[in-house]
Scaffold this motif. Structure first.
Motif, mmCIF file in Angstrom:
data_model
loop_
_atom_site.group_PDB
_atom_site.id
_atom_site.type_symbol
_atom_site.label_atom_id
_atom_site.label_comp_id
_atom_site.label_asym_id
_atom_site.label_seq_id
_atom_site.Cartn_x
_atom_site.Cartn_y
_atom_site.Cartn_z
ATOM 1 N N VAL A 141 0.828 -1.218 0.000
ATOM 2 C CA VAL A 141 0.000 0.000 0.000
ATOM 3 C C VAL A 141 0.862 1.268 0.000
ATOM 4 O O VAL A 141 0.397 2.334 -0.401
ATOM 5 C CB VAL A 141 -1.014 0.054 1.176
ATOM 6 N N ALA A 142 2.108 1.144 0.430
ATOM 7 C CA ALA A 142 3.015 2.298 0.417
ATOM 8 C C ALA A 142 3.345 2.705 -1.013
ATOM 9 O O ALA A 142 3.695 3.847 -1.286
ATOM 10 C CB ALA A 142 4.299 1.966 1.168
ATOM 11 N N VAL A 143 3.229 1.749 -1.922
ATOM 12 C CA VAL A 143 3.589 1.996 -3.320
ATOM 13 C C VAL A 143 2.368 2.415 -4.135
ATOM 14 O O VAL A 143 2.438 3.274 -5.000
ATOM 15 C CB VAL A 143 4.202 0.712 -3.931
ATOM 16 N N MET A 144 1.220 1.812 -3.835
ATOM 17 C CA MET A 144 0.061 2.015 -4.722
ATOM 18 C C MET A 144 -1.168 2.585 -4.027
ATOM 19 O O MET A 144 -2.170 2.842 -4.677
ATOM 20 C CB MET A 144 -0.299 0.703 -5.407
ATOM 21 N N GLY A 145 -1.115 2.793 -2.698
ATOM 22 C CA GLY A 145 -2.309 3.252 -1.991
ATOM 23 C C GLY A 145 -3.296 2.120 -1.797
ATOM 24 O O GLY A 145 -3.051 0.992 -2.232
ATOM 25 N N SER A 146 -4.389 2.424 -1.132
ATOM 26 C CA SER A 146 -5.356 1.375 -0.832
ATOM 27 C C SER A 146 -6.756 1.927 -1.026
ATOM 28 O O SER A 146 -7.105 2.973 -0.487
ATOM 29 C CB SER A 146 -5.176 0.925 0.618
ATOM 30 N N ALA A 147 -7.564 1.177 -1.788
ATOM 31 C CA ALA A 147 -8.937 1.637 -2.019
ATOM 32 C C ALA A 147 -9.811 1.376 -0.792
ATOM 33 O O ALA A 147 -10.980 1.741 -0.771
ATOM 34 C CB ALA A 147 -9.510 0.932 -3.240
ATOM 35 N N THR A 148 -9.242 0.718 0.224
ATOM 36 C CA THR A 148 -10.069 0.346 1.374
ATOM 37 C C THR A 148 -9.910 1.314 2.555
ATOM 38 O O THR A 148 -10.163 0.939 3.702
ATOM 39 C CB THR A 148 -9.734 -1.095 1.831
ATOM 40 N N SER A 149 -9.497 2.536 2.278
ATOM 41 C CA SER A 149 -9.419 3.573 3.315
ATOM 42 C C SER A 149 -8.569 3.172 4.503
ATOM 43 O O SER A 149 -9.075 2.761 5.548
ATOM 44 C CB SER A 149 -10.823 3.945 3.822
ATOM 45 N N GLN A 150 -7.281 3.237 4.319
ATOM 46 C CA GLN A 150 -6.355 2.928 5.415
ATOM 47 C C GLN A 150 -5.392 4.089 5.556
ATOM 48 O O GLN A 150 -4.194 3.913 5.356
ATOM 49 C CB GLN A 150 -5.553 1.670 5.088
ATOM 50 N N ILE A 151 -5.876 5.264 5.888
ATOM 51 C CA ILE A 151 -5.018 6.443 5.787
ATOM 52 C C ILE A 151 -3.840 6.395 6.755
ATOM 53 O O ILE A 151 -2.696 6.652 6.375
ATOM 54 C CB ILE A 151 -5.834 7.763 5.923
ATOM 55 N N SER A 152 -4.083 6.020 8.019
ATOM 56 C CA SER A 152 -2.964 6.043 8.969
ATOM 57 C C SER A 152 -1.970 4.924 8.647
ATOM 58 O O SER A 152 -0.756 5.114 8.733
ATOM 59 C CB SER A 152 -3.458 5.945 10.419
ATOM 60 N N TYR A 153 -2.509 3.757 8.263
ATOM 61 C CA TYR A 153 -1.639 2.615 7.954
ATOM 62 C C TYR A 153 -0.796 2.904 6.704
ATOM 63 O O TYR A 153 0.424 2.722 6.702
ATOM 64 C CB TYR A 153 -2.499 1.365 7.750
ATOM 65 N N THR A 154 -1.462 3.365 5.633
ATOM 66 C CA THR A 154 -0.740 3.624 4.381
ATOM 67 C C THR A 154 0.314 4.709 4.575
ATOM 68 O O THR A 154 1.443 4.590 4.086
ATOM 69 C CB THR A 154 -1.735 4.028 3.268
ATOM 70 N N ALA A 155 -0.032 5.749 5.322
ATOM 71 C CA ALA A 155 0.946 6.824 5.565
ATOM 72 C C ALA A 155 2.140 6.299 6.353
ATOM 73 O O ALA A 155 3.296 6.636 6.063
ATOM 74 C CB ALA A 155 0.274 7.974 6.308
ATOM 75 N N SER A 156 1.884 5.440 7.343
ATOM 76 C CA SER A 156 2.995 4.906 8.149
ATOM 77 C C SER A 156 3.931 4.066 7.279
ATOM 78 O O SER A 156 5.156 4.158 7.395
ATOM 79 C CB SER A 156 2.472 4.074 9.335
ATOM 80 N N LYS A 157 3.355 3.289 6.377
ATOM 81 C CA LYS A 157 4.177 2.424 5.534
ATOM 82 C C LYS A 157 4.912 3.232 4.458
ATOM 83 O O LYS A 157 6.020 2.886 4.056
ATOM 84 C CB LYS A 157 3.306 1.324 4.915
ATOM 85 N N GLY A 158 4.273 4.317 3.998
ATOM 86 C CA GLY A 158 4.967 5.226 3.081
ATOM 87 C C GLY A 158 6.192 5.825 3.745
ATOM 88 O O GLY A 158 7.244 5.987 3.125
ATOM 89 N N GLY A 159 6.051 6.127 5.034
ATOM 90 C CA GLY A 159 7.191 6.654 5.789
ATOM 91 C C GLY A 159 8.313 5.637 5.896
ATOM 92 O O GLY A 159 9.501 5.981 5.764
ATOM 93 N N VAL A 160 7.953 4.385 6.109
ATOM 94 C CA VAL A 160 8.975 3.319 6.198
ATOM 95 C C VAL A 160 9.720 3.205 4.870
ATOM 96 O O VAL A 160 10.952 3.076 4.833
ATOM 97 C CB VAL A 160 8.322 1.960 6.570
ATOM 98 N N LEU A 161 8.951 3.300 3.789
ATOM 99 C CA LEU A 161 9.554 3.195 2.455
ATOM 100 C C LEU A 161 10.550 4.341 2.215
ATOM 101 O O LEU A 161 11.698 4.118 1.806
ATOM 102 C CB LEU A 161 8.423 3.263 1.421
ATOM 103 N N ALA A 162 10.121 5.561 2.508
ATOM 104 C CA ALA A 162 10.981 6.734 2.269
ATOM 105 C C ALA A 162 12.217 6.694 3.170
ATOM 106 O O ALA A 162 13.330 6.993 2.727
ATOM 107 C CB ALA A 162 10.182 8.015 2.510
#
Ligand code: NAD
Length: 249
Positions: A141-162
């Motif tokens: 989800v860090a790469v492609m986002g999630s259609a299932t509304s996971q804003i806090s989770y996706t943002a946290s994983k995007g941070g891990v990726l960066a």
């Protein structure tokens, strides 16, 4: 294969799911495994199974994290691999309009701040050795986002990726490789819990996975062992997708 013979490896979230499968895989590959988990019962069981060491710790607590890497070094004499993997699933309704600040902060703490702390305390040991491999668990989800509304989770994983990309670039000349592991949906207690609350979500996810199934934790562990080993000696700062094709579909 024993690509990690006598390497000292630290695995967080070792008591369950991807962490547990990785503990087993690392041990099969010859590693000494330091199993870290908040849950004493499951963490101890994992360590006992592979003749490893259990360190009970909360990865959001800096003193705990410092103690983890100090214990690994004092017990075995080096810190060769850190698999920073402990994490939690999103809150029940994780849409931006519903997620409260406390829930948002908790997810960032466990999924992102923990990775910052583990890298911060693993790297000095690796610098002394002039080598090391860090694998941080992000998510597809860090790469492609999630259609299932996971804003806090996706943002946290995007941070891990960066953060992994940043550290991979920053410490490359010191022989320390840092990569972000991006699993697709994996059949673990974390996912089962999520789908138990919302069974339709499982079906929606499944149709988007080209390989037509969820991953088994052992399939993710195989990728972690590769990234941790010298077979991945030219891979750093990468987003390593193990997602059944979901991000390419
Ligand atoms: P899991 O729930 O099976 O295991 C997580 C482990 O982390 C548990 O043993 C838990 O006790 C431990 N943990 C939680 N908070 C902790 C803390 N504060 N300190 C120490 N340990 C703590 O989950 P899993 O599915 O194996 O997930 C592992 C990682 O993979 C997580 O970061 C998760 O976000 C990520 N991930 C999972 C999936 C999936 O579909 N299962 C997909 C992509 C990424």
């Amino acid at each position: 294969m024993r690509r990690l013979q006598d390497r000292v490896t630290v695995v967080t979230g070792a008591g369950s799911g991807i962490g547990l499968a990785t503990v087993r895989r690392f041990a099969e590959e010859g590693a000494r495994v330091v199993c870290v988990d908040l849950d004493e019962a499951t963490g101890t069981k994992a360590a006992d199974e592979v003749g490893g060491l259990f360190v009970q710790a909360d990865v959001t607590d800096e003193d705990d994290v410092a103690r983890v890497f100090r214990t690994a070094f004092e017990t075995y004499g080096s810190v060769d691999v850190a698999f920073n993997n402990a994490g939690i699933s999103p809150p029940d309704d994780d849409s931006i309009l519903e997620t409260g600040l406390d829930a948002w902060r908790r997810v960032q703490e466990v999924n992102l701040t923990s990775v910052y702390l583990c890298c911060k305390h693993a790297i000095p040991y690796m610098q002394r050795q002039g080598k090391g491999s860090i694998v941080n668990t992000a998510s597809f989800v860090a790469v492609m986002g999630s259609a299932t509304s996971q804003i806090s989770y996706t943002a946290s994983k995007g941070g891990v990726l960066a953060m992994s990309r940043e550290l991979g670039v920053q410490f490359a000349r010191e022989g320390i490789r840092v990569n972000a592991l991006c699993p697709g949906p994996v059949n673990t207690p974390l996912l089962q819990e999520l789908f138990a609350k919302d069974p339709e979500r499982a079906q929606r996810r499944l149709v988007h996975i080209p390989l037509g199934r969820f991953a088994e934790a052992s399939e993710i562990a195989a990728a972690v062992a590769f990234l941790a080993s010298d077979d991945a000696s030219f891979i750093t700062g990468s987003q390593f997708l193990v997602d059944g094709g979901i991000s390419g579909a």
